[in-house]
Design an enzyme around this catalytic site. Sequence first.
Site, short mmCIF file in Angstrom:
data_model
loop_
_atom_site.label_atom_id
_atom_site.label_comp_id
_atom_site.label_asym_id
_atom_site.label_seq_id
_atom_site.Cartn_x
_atom_site.Cartn_y
_atom_site.Cartn_z
N ILE A 102 20.05 22.73 21.69
CA ILE A 102 19.54 23.80 20.86
C ILE A 102 19.57 23.38 19.40
O ILE A 102 20.45 22.63 18.98
CB ILE A 102 20.34 25.12 21.08
CG1 ILE A 102 19.80 26.24 20.18
CG2 ILE A 102 21.83 24.92 20.90
CD1 ILE A 102 20.37 27.61 20.51
N CYS A 103 18.58 23.85 18.63
CA CYS A 103 18.47 23.57 17.20
C CYS A 103 18.37 22.05 16.98
O CYS A 103 17.61 21.38 17.65
CB CYS A 103 19.64 24.21 16.46
SG CYS A 103 19.41 24.33 14.67
N ASP A 104 19.13 21.50 16.06
CA ASP A 104 19.03 20.06 15.80
C ASP A 104 19.43 19.22 17.02
O ASP A 104 18.99 18.07 17.15
CB ASP A 104 19.91 19.67 14.60
CG ASP A 104 19.08 19.41 13.35
OD1 ASP A 104 17.87 19.74 13.35
OD2 ASP A 104 19.63 18.88 12.37
#
Length: 199
Positions: A102-104
Amino acid sequence: MNKTILFVILEQYADWEAAYLSSAIYMLGKGNYEIKTVSLTKDCVKSIGGFSVIPDYDMQSVPEDYEALILIGGMAWRNDDAVQVKTLVEKCYKAGKVLGGICDASAFLGTTGVLNDVKHTSNSLEDLKQWAGTSYTGGKNYIMHQAVSDKNIITANGTAALEFAKEVLSVLEVASDEKINEWYNFHKLGFYNAAMPKM
């Protein structure tokens, strides 16, 4: 025998992205799962929100027997040290285990090549291409959704902690679809708006 879910957390990890998923696994999983944390070393890791965690495993001590590998977003995935996680990701992928980012951390998955042949998402396609460079050839499979799951790989952008958790819970079959949807709607829509079962 409990099924182990490994959460990879680096310095300044996004604690809320881990908390929604881990608490749901424990609440809905009826004692069938346990969460273990992995980091680059066994030294204390501090979250963006200031929570301190002593990881259960470092890169050298990760067990072979686990159900899923979940990479939690945060501020350190673009640091040179994070490359140490690549081998763990590649082993998980080759073994066909559930793999999430998730995300970066989703963009980090792009640097390993595991997103090239699956539908996926991240914070943006341009960022993913720029960061992953020639390791990433999966642009045609990029979907602008909050969270996407395909072939045991789950990805999400940085505003999608609940959607990411829902997809991981579904892929792992932690509970019935009905129970997972109830949990998601309760947290997404709020106490007064979620359609809860009659008591």
